[in-house]
Enzyme design. Structure first.
Site, PDB file in Angstrom:
ATOM      1  N   ASP A   1     -15.250  -3.350  -1.303  1.00 49.07           N
ATOM      2  CA  ASP A   1     -14.875  -3.122   0.093  1.00 49.07           C
ATOM      3  C   ASP A   1     -16.147  -2.931   0.895  1.00 49.07           C
ATOM      4  OD1 ASP A   1     -12.268  -3.089  -0.897  1.00 49.07           O
ATOM      5  OD2 ASP A   1     -12.307  -0.915  -1.175  1.00 49.07           O
TER       6      ASP A   1
ATOM      7  N   ASP B   1       0.862  -1.183   0.000  1.00 47.40           N
ATOM      8  CA  ASP B   1       0.000   0.000   0.000  1.00 47.40           C
ATOM      9  C   ASP B   1       0.896   1.231   0.000  1.00 47.40           C
ATOM     10  OD1 ASP B   1      -2.031  -1.816   0.184  1.00 47.40           O
ATOM     11  OD2 ASP B   1      -2.796  -1.116   2.122  1.00 47.40           O
TER      12      ASP B   1
END
Length: 238
Positions: free
Chosen positions: A129, A8
């Site tokens: 998500d 990330d």
């Protein structure tokens, strides 16, 4: 089952967030390419990259870093975070990225997402998500009115072949992933599901593989040493 170690990116650094909270961020490295090389040496064939700056504000703040990761070679790279136009998809694919992950745009412009899936095939995946079972968008800040599993079913019917499903409540918590959720998703025949969020134990990888889960993303558990990447890859291939 495919294993995707995760990088990330925020401001060019390798970071992890806790449950998607930008204010609860840990920096693990200032050298993403070095982390990718470690993954490669452990036997990784894939890499999951998220541009957290892009997810938040749609910028290309980490484009040069992602370019460096692709130039380094050796890994099939999927990228998500702020990909909301066909131009952005082309920019990443032209870099050599294996597939682009559409997130917020899949909820806000479903027709666009279906068109991109039909045009680019397996080079497009959708990141679903969810918090408390409902789809979250805009860097996980907003909840939609649709259940994540229902959204996955609708995506598949529209021609999307792959989804990356993250249970936000498990993400970065190292308390285990939501196996019941992936058991439910396994019933959507023909959909390639990648599990993401909280995978922390070797037994979970074995169970996910048995369920027929296509892929698994490993994040914080790798960085803290709870999971060993080489062992995880062997388990997933077993």
């Amino acid at each position: 089952m495919q294993i995707f170690p995760a990088i990330d990116l925020r401001g060019g650094q390798v970071v992890r967030l806790y449950q998607g909270d930008y204010d609860q961020m840990t920096v693990y490295s200032a050298d993403p390419c070095a982390i990718a090389r470690q993954f490669l040496e452990a036997g990784a064939k894939n890499l999951h990259v998220v541009d957290l700056d892009g997810a938040k504000d749609g910028t290309l703040a980490n484009f040069k870093t992602i370019e460096a990761l692709t130039r380094q070679g050796g890994l099939y790279i999927e990228v998500g975070g702020g990909i909301r136009t066909e131009e952005r998809i082309r920019q990443y694919l032209d870099l050599g990225v294996g597939r682009c992950i559409l997130g917020t745009i899949a909820v806000k412009d479903f027709d666009f997402t279906a068109r991109m899936a039909q045009k680019y095939g397996d080079r497009i995946a959708v990141g679903v998500d969810a918090r408390d079972g409902y789809v979250a968008v805009n860097g996980w800040k907003e909840l939609s009115a649709e259940r994540g599993v229902d959204f996955c079913r609708r995506l598949h019917e529209a021609g999307v072949g792959a989804v990356i499903y993250t249970d936000i409540s498990r993400d970065g918590a190292e308390q285990g992933t939501n196996l019941e959720l992936y058991r439910e998703l396994a019933k959507i025949e023909g959909l390639k599901v990648t599990a993401s969020g909280g995978i922390s134990f070797e037994e979970e990888l074995v169970t996910l593989d048995k369920l027929g889960t296509w892929g698994a993303i490993l994040g914080k558990a790798l960085y803290t040493g709870r999971l060993d990447l080489a062992r995880a890859i062997r388990l997933a291939q077993g």
